[in-house]
Design a protein around this motif. Structure first.
Motif, PDB file in Angstrom:
ATOM      1  N   LEU A  46       0.831  -1.213   0.000  1.00  0.00           N
ATOM      2  CA  LEU A  46       0.000   0.000   0.000  1.00  0.00           C
ATOM      3  C   LEU A  46       0.864   1.261   0.000  1.00  0.00           C
ATOM      4  CD1 LEU A  46      -2.811  -1.061   2.495  1.00  0.00           C
ATOM      5  CD2 LEU A  46      -3.001  -0.845   0.002  1.00  0.00           C
ATOM      6  N   ILE A  47       1.900   1.268   0.824  1.00  0.00           N
ATOM      7  CA  ILE A  47       2.807   2.425   0.886  1.00  0.00           C
ATOM      8  C   ILE A  47       3.514   2.616  -0.455  1.00  0.00           C
ATOM      9  CG2 ILE A  47       4.892   3.350   1.975  1.00  0.00           C
ATOM     10  CD1 ILE A  47       2.389   3.523   3.729  1.00  0.00           C
ATOM     11  N   HIS A  48       3.917   1.513  -1.083  1.00  0.00           N
ATOM     12  CA  HIS A  48       4.584   1.590  -2.385  1.00  0.00           C
ATOM     13  C   HIS A  48       3.660   2.234  -3.420  1.00  0.00           C
ATOM     14  CE1 HIS A  48       7.286   0.512  -5.630  1.00  0.00           C
ATOM     15  NE2 HIS A  48       6.277  -0.040  -6.266  1.00  0.00           N
ATOM     16  N   ARG A  49       2.398   1.822  -3.428  1.00  0.00           N
ATOM     17  CA  ARG A  49       1.430   2.398  -4.361  1.00  0.00           C
ATOM     18  C   ARG A  49       1.248   3.897  -4.088  1.00  0.00           C
ATOM     19  NH1 ARG A  49      -2.346  -1.126  -6.973  1.00  0.00           N
ATOM     20  NH2 ARG A  49      -1.865  -3.297  -6.581  1.00  0.00           N
ATOM     21  N   LEU A  50       1.123   4.259  -2.812  1.00  0.00           N
ATOM     22  CA  LEU A  50       0.945   5.669  -2.463  1.00  0.00           C
ATOM     23  C   LEU A  50       2.162   6.503  -2.829  1.00  0.00           C
ATOM     24  CD1 LEU A  50      -0.848   5.336   0.983  1.00  0.00           C
ATOM     25  CD2 LEU A  50      -1.839   6.143  -1.172  1.00  0.00           C
ATOM     26  N   ASN A  51       3.352   5.957  -2.637  1.00  0.00           N
ATOM     27  CA  ASN A  51       4.567   6.683  -3.014  1.00  0.00           C
ATOM     28  C   ASN A  51       4.619   6.926  -4.517  1.00  0.00           C
ATOM     29  OD1 ASN A  51       5.509   6.872  -0.395  1.00  0.00           O
ATOM     30  ND2 ASN A  51       6.788   5.052  -0.537  1.00  0.00           N
ATOM     31  N   ARG A  52       4.189   5.935  -5.284  1.00  0.00           N
ATOM     32  CA  ARG A  52       4.166   6.090  -6.735  1.00  0.00           C
ATOM     33  C   ARG A  52       3.168   7.182  -7.142  1.00  0.00           C
ATOM     34  NH1 ARG A  52       2.426   0.976  -9.365  1.00  0.00           N
ATOM     35  NH2 ARG A  52       3.819   0.161  -7.798  1.00  0.00           N
ATOM     36  N   VAL A  77      -2.998  13.236 -15.239  1.00  0.00           N
ATOM     37  CA  VAL A  77      -4.032  13.246 -14.201  1.00  0.00           C
ATOM     38  C   VAL A  77      -4.904  11.998 -14.319  1.00  0.00           C
ATOM     39  CG1 VAL A  77      -6.085  14.457 -13.363  1.00  0.00           C
ATOM     40  CG2 VAL A  77      -4.009  15.743 -13.903  1.00  0.00           C
ATOM     41  N   SER A  78      -5.203  11.613 -15.544  1.00  0.00           N
ATOM     42  CA  SER A  78      -5.973  10.392 -15.769  1.00  0.00           C
ATOM     43  C   SER A  78      -5.218   9.169 -15.235  1.00  0.00           C
ATOM     44  CB  SER A  78      -6.269  10.229 -17.252  1.00  0.00           C
ATOM     45  OG  SER A  78      -6.959   9.036 -17.491  1.00  0.00           O
ATOM     46  N   ALA A  79      -3.916   9.142 -15.427  1.00  0.00           N
ATOM     47  CA  ALA A  79      -3.107   8.037 -14.911  1.00  0.00           C
ATOM     48  C   ALA A  79      -3.125   8.020 -13.378  1.00  0.00           C
ATOM     49  CB  ALA A  79      -1.673   8.150 -15.420  1.00  0.00           C
ATOM     50  N   ILE A  80      -3.118   9.199 -12.764  1.00  0.00           N
ATOM     51  CA  ILE A  80      -3.188   9.291 -11.307  1.00  0.00           C
ATOM     52  C   ILE A  80      -4.525   8.763 -10.801  1.00  0.00           C
ATOM     53  CG2 ILE A  80      -3.293  10.908  -9.359  1.00  0.00           C
ATOM     54  CD1 ILE A  80      -1.271  12.656 -10.959  1.00  0.00           C
ATOM     55  N   GLN A  81      -5.610   9.147 -11.481  1.00  0.00           N
ATOM     56  CA  GLN A  81      -6.928   8.653 -11.082  1.00  0.00           C
ATOM     57  C   GLN A  81      -7.011   7.136 -11.193  1.00  0.00           C
ATOM     58  OE1 GLN A  81      -9.280  11.100 -13.711  1.00  0.00           O
ATOM     59  NE2 GLN A  81      -9.852  12.483 -12.044  1.00  0.00           N
TER      60      GLN A  81
END
Length: 124
Positions: A46-52, A77-81
């Motif tokens: 989860l932390i890895h995903r959030l850091n990315r 922004v679409s990639a972030i969503q």
């Protein structure tokens, strides 16, 4: 000094705030104190995903500062969503497999209503 000031930051009273020294909130009711003890691997994922995601957001900020083309920024922004949706799916899946199953086994059927409400929030 500039990096340190940004890294740790100032609070509104012009005192240093350190993000690693956060206090846990004081509980007024049992509902507000629910915690989830995650396995080391689950927390790491989860932390890895959030850091990315955080890195992607910083990249978009840089793109705005550099006055990049709007469509390029919108694509990022679409990639972030999409990454946030993926994070939510992973977290919800783990929640169902652990918290919800444990609560149902303990006879706490109100957790089903909570799960339904949570899923409805995702569908908005």
């Amino acid at each position: 000094m500039g990096y340190l000031k940004r890294r740790i930051g100032w609070n509104k009273k012009k005192k240093w705030k350190n993000p690693k020294s956060r206090k846990k909130p004081k509980c007024q009711t049992p509902e507000c104190c629910r915690v989830k003890h995650r396995s080391e691997q689950e927390a790491k994922d989860l932390i890895h995903r959030l850091n990315r995601i955080e890195g992607q957001i910083r990249g978009v900020r840089t793109m705005v500062e550099e006055e990049r083309y709007c469509v390029d920024i919108l694509t990022q922004v679409s990639a972030i969503q999409s990454a946030l949706n993926s994070f939510n799916k992973c977290l919800l899946s783990n929640h169902i497999k652990t918290c919800v199953v444990e609560d149902i086994r303990e006879g706490k059927e109100e957790v089903v209503d909570e799960l339904c409400n949570t899923i409805q929030k995702f569908m908005r």
